[in-house]
Enzyme design. Structure first.
Site, mmCIF file in Angstrom:
data_model
loop_
_atom_site.group_PDB
_atom_site.id
_atom_site.type_symbol
_atom_site.label_atom_id
_atom_site.label_comp_id
_atom_site.label_asym_id
_atom_site.label_seq_id
_atom_site.Cartn_x
_atom_site.Cartn_y
_atom_site.Cartn_z
ATOM 1 N N THR A 58 11.629 -2.591 4.097
ATOM 2 C CA THR A 58 10.753 -3.266 5.275
ATOM 3 C C THR A 58 10.957 -4.266 5.308
ATOM 4 O O THR A 58 12.293 -5.328 4.855
ATOM 5 C CB THR A 58 9.043 -3.554 4.098
ATOM 6 O OG1 THR A 58 8.564 -4.655 5.032
ATOM 7 C CG2 THR A 58 9.256 -3.800 2.684
ATOM 8 N N LEU B 199 11.346 -18.633 22.694
ATOM 9 C CA LEU B 199 11.724 -17.446 23.784
ATOM 10 C C LEU B 199 13.054 -16.561 23.924
ATOM 11 O O LEU B 199 12.734 -15.439 24.549
ATOM 12 C CB LEU B 199 11.781 -18.115 24.806
ATOM 13 C CG LEU B 199 10.983 -17.917 26.526
ATOM 14 C CD1 LEU B 199 9.645 -17.253 25.850
ATOM 15 C CD2 LEU B 199 11.493 -18.487 27.868
ATOM 16 N N GLY C 3 -3.232 -2.739 12.335
ATOM 17 C CA GLY C 3 -2.558 -1.709 11.989
ATOM 18 C C GLY C 3 -2.559 -1.277 11.190
ATOM 19 O O GLY C 3 -1.494 -0.754 10.357
ATOM 20 N N LEU D 87 -1.109 -5.864 14.312
ATOM 21 C CA LEU D 87 0.264 -4.660 13.789
ATOM 22 C C LEU D 87 -0.458 -5.726 12.432
ATOM 23 O O LEU D 87 -0.579 -5.351 11.468
ATOM 24 C CB LEU D 87 1.556 -5.527 13.565
ATOM 25 C CG LEU D 87 2.496 -4.167 14.616
ATOM 26 C CD1 LEU D 87 2.007 -4.154 16.057
ATOM 27 C CD2 LEU D 87 3.553 -4.372 15.062
ATOM 28 N N GLY E 237 4.873 -11.751 19.927
ATOM 29 C CA GLY E 237 5.717 -11.851 18.891
ATOM 30 C C GLY E 237 6.743 -11.171 19.282
ATOM 31 O O GLY E 237 6.998 -10.063 20.604
ATOM 32 N N LEU F 164 1.007 -1.181 0.101
ATOM 33 C CA LEU F 164 -0.387 0.139 -0.023
ATOM 34 C C LEU F 164 0.855 1.384 0.203
ATOM 35 O O LEU F 164 0.414 2.496 -0.222
ATOM 36 C CB LEU F 164 -1.076 -0.236 1.061
ATOM 37 C CG LEU F 164 -2.025 -0.728 1.558
ATOM 38 C CD1 LEU F 164 -3.169 -1.039 2.770
ATOM 39 C CD2 LEU F 164 -2.837 -0.697 0.420
ATOM 40 N N GLY G 239 10.859 -8.775 14.159
ATOM 41 C CA GLY G 239 11.399 -7.157 14.040
ATOM 42 C C GLY G 239 10.711 -5.925 14.430
ATOM 43 O O GLY G 239 10.643 -4.943 15.444
ATOM 44 N N LYS H 84 15.404 -4.994 7.508
ATOM 45 C CA LYS H 84 15.534 -3.849 8.640
ATOM 46 C C LYS H 84 16.887 -2.888 9.208
ATOM 47 O O LYS H 84 16.820 -2.138 9.257
ATOM 48 C CB LYS H 84 14.220 -3.225 9.638
ATOM 49 C CG LYS H 84 12.855 -3.078 8.288
ATOM 50 C CD LYS H 84 11.368 -3.307 9.221
ATOM 51 C CE LYS H 84 10.764 -2.973 8.757
ATOM 52 N NZ LYS H 84 8.912 -2.840 9.683
HETATM 53 P P1 NAP Z 1 9.307 -11.201 11.658
HETATM 54 O O1 NAP Z 1 10.416 -10.349 11.819
HETATM 55 O O2 NAP Z 1 9.009 -11.987 10.687
HETATM 56 O O3 NAP Z 1 8.283 -11.648 13.136
HETATM 57 C C1 NAP Z 1 7.343 -12.456 13.080
HETATM 58 C C2 NAP Z 1 6.800 -12.865 13.994
HETATM 59 O O4 NAP Z 1 5.938 -13.976 14.139
HETATM 60 C C3 NAP Z 1 8.177 -14.094 15.129
HETATM 61 O O5 NAP Z 1 7.442 -13.630 16.940
HETATM 62 C C4 NAP Z 1 7.645 -15.934 14.758
HETATM 63 O O6 NAP Z 1 7.779 -16.430 15.947
HETATM 64 C C5 NAP Z 1 6.007 -15.223 14.835
HETATM 65 N N1 NAP Z 1 5.305 -16.139 14.338
HETATM 66 C C6 NAP Z 1 5.617 -16.327 12.859
HETATM 67 N N2 NAP Z 1 4.577 -17.378 12.462
HETATM 68 C C7 NAP Z 1 4.252 -18.369 14.276
HETATM 69 C C8 NAP Z 1 3.702 -18.892 14.048
HETATM 70 N N3 NAP Z 1 2.983 -20.272 13.368
HETATM 71 N N4 NAP Z 1 3.282 -18.839 15.831
HETATM 72 C C9 NAP Z 1 3.453 -18.295 16.677
HETATM 73 N N5 NAP Z 1 4.171 -17.539 16.280
HETATM 74 C C10 NAP Z 1 4.820 -17.651 14.994
HETATM 75 O O7 NAP Z 1 7.880 -9.939 11.012
HETATM 76 P P2 NAP Z 1 7.317 -8.525 11.670
HETATM 77 O O8 NAP Z 1 8.018 -8.174 11.074
HETATM 78 O O9 NAP Z 1 8.022 -8.392 13.074
HETATM 79 O O10 NAP Z 1 5.962 -8.423 11.286
HETATM 80 C C11 NAP Z 1 5.403 -9.239 11.830
HETATM 81 C C12 NAP Z 1 3.744 -8.694 11.443
HETATM 82 O O11 NAP Z 1 3.454 -7.581 11.848
HETATM 83 C C13 NAP Z 1 3.324 -8.737 9.740
HETATM 84 O O12 NAP Z 1 2.386 -9.089 9.578
HETATM 85 C C14 NAP Z 1 3.802 -7.798 9.540
HETATM 86 O O13 NAP Z 1 3.102 -7.353 8.280
HETATM 87 C C15 NAP Z 1 3.040 -7.041 10.398
HETATM 88 N N6 NAP Z 1 3.543 -5.413 10.900
HETATM 89 C C16 NAP Z 1 3.303 -4.634 10.609
HETATM 90 C C17 NAP Z 1 3.144 -3.062 10.360
HETATM 91 C C18 NAP Z 1 2.456 -2.067 10.462
HETATM 92 O O14 NAP Z 1 2.980 -0.749 10.228
HETATM 93 N N7 NAP Z 1 0.954 -2.328 11.283
HETATM 94 C C19 NAP Z 1 4.532 -2.942 10.492
HETATM 95 C C20 NAP Z 1 5.566 -3.675 10.604
HETATM 96 C C21 NAP Z 1 5.035 -5.254 10.456
HETATM 97 P P3 NAP Z 1 9.453 -16.873 15.604
HETATM 98 O O15 NAP Z 1 10.441 -15.885 16.599
HETATM 99 O O16 NAP Z 1 8.882 -17.852 17.082
HETATM 100 O O17 NAP Z 1 9.948 -17.123 14.735
#
Ligand code: NAP
Length: 283
Positions: A66, A157, A250, A227, A130, A20, A133, A70
């Protein structure tokens, strides 16, 4: 950097799929009368350094960064803003006369979206689900928003522990909790603010139909924040609404982090109403 016609900005990530960001930014450029094109720069890791170096060009204002870059792009920049250093991740690179600076506006996007919906987080007990990042930026936002305490729970953890260590010098009490403990009634019913930063519930993610917690265990004065913005109403938010709990999705955070990025790019106030409107959020 002086803004001239036909300059460019963009978003770097891989894969990018549907994003977006061009809609949000091009609406803002148009509103301010700028002839700037916001482009999608899907970049494989082997071309990342080359792409970042190309941002030094005088017709480039900067870019949004993104997943999964990051942290990786930080090594190619000349300066990193203090907040981004604390979070250990950037989501914007700004080009000023060939010098590249990194910033993090995700935490600001989170805080400003809370304000936009007229909610307060000061002195509240927060649970971050979670530890990827985005969880680091949320932890920063909660600390700056002066919450009372933070619990971080993650499937892995060790990553929750790493965030606790990252913010060890803050005045806010931070604890970690095993993911298996997440549906513990005695903990959940005391929480005021629950933020899902996992990709559970996300379209195309690991489990699009799953809510990370059982929201019926929450106190009805709680606020649930997801989010994930695709879909706008995630299973977590739908179930919370069904349990008469306030929710924020989010999409507003996405727009507010973009607005702060726009201000870094242009040195002008972001036309926030236009940016919100471009993704269908009405005041
Ligand atoms: P990331 O760094 O890849 O982290 C993913 C997180 O999800 C980790 O804590 C991971 O746990 C957990 N996870 C993935 N699969 C899982 C499962 N099956 N069961 C339990 N936990 C699981 O991603 P991120 O950058 O933090 O982004 C996360 C989400 O936030 C995405 O959907 C992204 O689009 C959204 N986001 C939104 C904004 C916004 O402006 N609204 C900004 C940033 C991100 P593990 O560590 O155990 O793998």
């Amino acid at each position: 950097m002086k803004i001239q016609n036909k300059m460019k900005a963009g978003i770097i990530g891989y894969p990018l799929g549907h994003t977006l960001s061009p809609t949000i930014h091009n609406s803002a450029f148009k509103e301010l009368g700028y002839n700037i094109d916001f482009q999608i720069w899907e970049t494989e890791e082997k071309f990342l350094e080359e792409k970042i170096q190309s941002l030094r060009n005088k017709n480039v204002l900067g870019c949004c960064v993104t997943l999964p870059y990051k942290k990786k792009v930080m090594q190619y920049l000349d300066n990193i803003d203090n907040s981004a250093k604390e979070i250990d991740a950037i989501n914007w690179v700004i080009n000023k006369d060939g010098k590249l600076s990194g910033y993090n506006t995700d935490w600001l996007g989170f805080i400003n979206s809370i304000d936009f919906y007229k909610k307060s987080i000061k002195n509240k007990k927060a649970l971050i689900i979670g530890a990827g990042g985005s969880a680091k930026a949320i932890c920063q936002g909660l600390i700056k928003g002066k919450v009372k305490s933070i619990i971080i729970s993650n499937r892995t953890l060790k990553k929750a522990e790493e965030i606790k260590v990252l913010f060890r010098n803050s005045q806010t009490k931070i604890q970690i909790m095993d993911f298996k403990e997440l549906n513990n009634l005695t903990i959940l019913e005391t929480m005021d603010l629950i933020i899902n930063t996992t990709s559970l519930g996300m379209t195309g993610g690991p489990d699009p139909k799953k809510s990370p917690i059982d929201t019926s265990l929450l106190n009805t004065r709680a606020l649930c924040y997801d989010l994930v913005y695709s879909p706008q109403i995630t299973p977590f938010l739908r179930e919370a609404k069904n349990n008469k709990i306030d929710t924020i999705g989010g999409l507003s955070m996405l727009v507010f982090q973009a607005a702060s990025g726009f201000e870094l790019l242009t040195n002008k106030n972001a036309p926030i109403n236009t940016m919100l409107d471009s993704v269908g959020i009405k005041l």
